[in-house]
Motif scaffolding. Structure first.
Motif, PDB file in Angstrom:
ATOM      1  N   GLY A 132      -8.805   1.277   4.669  1.00  0.00           N
ATOM      2  CA  GLY A 132      -8.123   1.261   3.378  1.00  0.00           C
ATOM      3  C   GLY A 132      -6.753   0.602   3.387  1.00  0.00           C
ATOM      4  O   GLY A 132      -6.085   0.580   2.359  1.00  0.00           O
ATOM      5  N   LEU A 133      -6.336   0.071   4.530  1.00  0.00           N
ATOM      6  CA  LEU A 133      -5.030  -0.582   4.586  1.00  0.00           C
ATOM      7  C   LEU A 133      -5.023  -1.844   3.735  1.00  0.00           C
ATOM      8  O   LEU A 133      -5.991  -2.608   3.743  1.00  0.00           O
ATOM      9  CB  LEU A 133      -4.668  -0.945   6.029  1.00  0.00           C
ATOM     10  N   PRO A 134      -3.944  -2.085   3.016  1.00  0.00           N
ATOM     11  CA  PRO A 134      -3.881  -3.292   2.183  1.00  0.00           C
ATOM     12  C   PRO A 134      -3.722  -4.552   3.027  1.00  0.00           C
ATOM     13  O   PRO A 134      -3.412  -4.495   4.222  1.00  0.00           O
ATOM     14  CB  PRO A 134      -2.650  -3.055   1.309  1.00  0.00           C
ATOM     15  N   GLU A 135      -3.904  -5.677   2.375  1.00  0.00           N
ATOM     16  CA  GLU A 135      -3.735  -6.982   3.016  1.00  0.00           C
ATOM     17  C   GLU A 135      -2.316  -7.095   3.568  1.00  0.00           C
ATOM     18  O   GLU A 135      -1.358  -6.747   2.902  1.00  0.00           O
ATOM     19  CB  GLU A 135      -3.979  -8.085   1.988  1.00  0.00           C
ATOM     20  N   GLY A 136      -2.195  -7.556   4.789  1.00  0.00           N
ATOM     21  CA  GLY A 136      -0.886  -7.731   5.399  1.00  0.00           C
ATOM     22  C   GLY A 136      -0.511  -6.628   6.369  1.00  0.00           C
ATOM     23  O   GLY A 136       0.383  -6.800   7.172  1.00  0.00           O
ATOM     24  N   LEU A 137      -1.174  -5.485   6.287  1.00  0.00           N
ATOM     25  CA  LEU A 137      -0.930  -4.414   7.255  1.00  0.00           C
ATOM     26  C   LEU A 137      -1.953  -4.522   8.376  1.00  0.00           C
ATOM     27  O   LEU A 137      -3.153  -4.588   8.118  1.00  0.00           O
ATOM     28  CB  LEU A 137      -1.031  -3.031   6.614  1.00  0.00           C
ATOM     29  N   GLN A 138      -1.471  -4.553   9.594  1.00  0.00           N
ATOM     30  CA  GLN A 138      -2.340  -4.693  10.764  1.00  0.00           C
ATOM     31  C   GLN A 138      -2.143  -3.488  11.675  1.00  0.00           C
ATOM     32  O   GLN A 138      -1.019  -3.137  12.031  1.00  0.00           O
ATOM     33  CB  GLN A 138      -2.007  -5.984  11.508  1.00  0.00           C
ATOM     34  N   THR A 139      -3.224  -2.876  12.073  1.00  0.00           N
ATOM     35  CA  THR A 139      -3.164  -1.710  12.957  1.00  0.00           C
ATOM     36  C   THR A 139      -2.758  -2.149  14.355  1.00  0.00           C
ATOM     37  O   THR A 139      -3.327  -3.075  14.911  1.00  0.00           O
ATOM     38  CB  THR A 139      -4.540  -1.021  13.023  1.00  0.00           C
ATOM     39  N   VAL A 140      -1.756  -1.463  14.916  1.00  0.00           N
ATOM     40  CA  VAL A 140      -1.313  -1.788  16.272  1.00  0.00           C
ATOM     41  C   VAL A 140      -1.590  -0.643  17.250  1.00  0.00           C
ATOM     42  O   VAL A 140      -1.616  -0.864  18.455  1.00  0.00           O
ATOM     43  CB  VAL A 140       0.173  -2.186  16.332  1.00  0.00           C
ATOM     44  N   GLU A 141      -1.797   0.556  16.726  1.00  0.00           N
ATOM     45  CA  GLU A 141      -2.054   1.680  17.626  1.00  0.00           C
ATOM     46  C   GLU A 141      -2.710   2.828  16.869  1.00  0.00           C
ATOM     47  O   GLU A 141      -2.392   3.070  15.704  1.00  0.00           O
ATOM     48  CB  GLU A 141      -0.738   2.166  18.236  1.00  0.00           C
ATOM     49  N   THR A 142      -3.622   3.510  17.537  1.00  0.00           N
ATOM     50  CA  THR A 142      -4.168   4.759  17.023  1.00  0.00           C
ATOM     51  C   THR A 142      -3.986   5.818  18.100  1.00  0.00           C
ATOM     52  O   THR A 142      -3.943   5.494  19.286  1.00  0.00           O
ATOM     53  CB  THR A 142      -5.667   4.639  16.671  1.00  0.00           C
ATOM     54  N   ARG A 143      -3.856   7.047  17.661  1.00  0.00           N
ATOM     55  CA  ARG A 143      -3.671   8.133  18.624  1.00  0.00           C
ATOM     56  C   ARG A 143      -4.714   9.203  18.361  1.00  0.00           C
ATOM     57  O   ARG A 143      -4.856   9.688  17.239  1.00  0.00           O
ATOM     58  CB  ARG A 143      -2.278   8.718  18.493  1.00  0.00           C
ATOM     59  N   ALA A 144      -5.428   9.551  19.410  1.00  0.00           N
ATOM     60  CA  ALA A 144      -6.410  10.627  19.334  1.00  0.00           C
ATOM     61  C   ALA A 144      -5.852  11.821  20.097  1.00  0.00           C
ATOM     62  O   ALA A 144      -5.360  11.680  21.215  1.00  0.00           O
ATOM     63  CB  ALA A 144      -7.738  10.180  19.923  1.00  0.00           C
TER      64      ALA A 144
END
Length: 166
Positions: free
Chosen positions: A60-72
Motif C-alpha cells: 500500500g505504499l505510495p509511489e516514491g516510497l521504497q522499503t529499505v528494511e522490515t523487522r520481524a
C-alpha cells in the motif's frame, strides 16, 4: 484497531451464520459447531491480519516510497512467533523528495517513514552521505554544516544507501 476488531467480529458472525445455514441442510449437525466455527473464523482472521500486516503495508505504499528494511519480532506471550516471526515494523525512504545542497556534494536530505504495528507512522529526516556511506540525524547545525553531524557508518551495500544514492 477498532476496525480490525469489528472485522474480526464480522468474520465470526459470518461464519456462524454460514454454519447455521449449513445446519438447515444437514439436519444431524451438532449445535455446538455453530459457535465453534464462529470462534475459529475469528482466530483465523486475527492470525491472517497479524501475519499479513507487513506485506499489506508494503503493497500500500505510495509511489516514491521504497522499503529499505522490515523487522520481524518474537514475543514470549506468543510462543509460535519463535518458529514463525511476525513482521512488526517497516522502514521506507521517500526517494521522490530527496534534497541536495550545493555546498555539500554527495550529501542528501531524505525522509524516512517508520511504520509499526499498532503505532502512528513516524517521519524521520536523515542526512545520507553517498560518498562516505553513512547517515546522520538532522539537526539545525547539521543542516548548516553536514560535517558537524554525528555520522553512522552504513556500508556501500546498505539498502538505504542503494535506494537514495542510486
Amino acid at each position: 484497531m477498532i476496525m480490525e476488531l469489528m472485522a474480526t467480529f464480522c468474520a465470526g458472525i459470518g461464519m456462524a451464520g454460514a454454519t447455521l445455514l449449513l445446519g438447515l441442510v444437514w439436519k444431524s449437525m451438532p449445535r455446538w459447531l455453530i459457535p465453534a466455527a464462529g470462534g475459529l473464523a475469528m482466530i483465523g482472521f486475527t492470525i491472517w491480519s497479524e501475519y499479513s500486516w507487513g506485506g499489506r503495508t508494503i503493497d500500500g505504499l505510495p509511489e516514491g516510497l521504497q522499503t529499505v528494511e522490515t523487522r520481524a519480532d518474537t514475543y514470549p506471550w506468543k510462543p509460535w512467533t519463535y518458529a514463525f516471526p511476525q513482521t512488526t515494523r517497516v522502514l521506507a525512504v521517500d526517494t521522490s523528495s530527496v534534497q541536495t545542497n550545493a555546498e555539500a556534494p554527495g550529501v542528501m536530505l531524505v525522509d524516512l517513514y517508520l511504520f509499526a504495528r499498532w503505532r502512528a507512522t513516524a517521519t524521520i529526516p536523515q542526512l545520507i552521505d553517498c560518498t562516505g556511506h553513512a547517515r546522520a540525524d538532522v539537526s539545525d547545525a547539521a543542516l548548516g554544516d553536514p560535517q558537524t553531524a554525528a555520522w553512522h557508518e552504513l556500508g556501500a551495500a546498505d539498502p538505504l544507501i542503494t535506494a537514495v544514492c542510486a
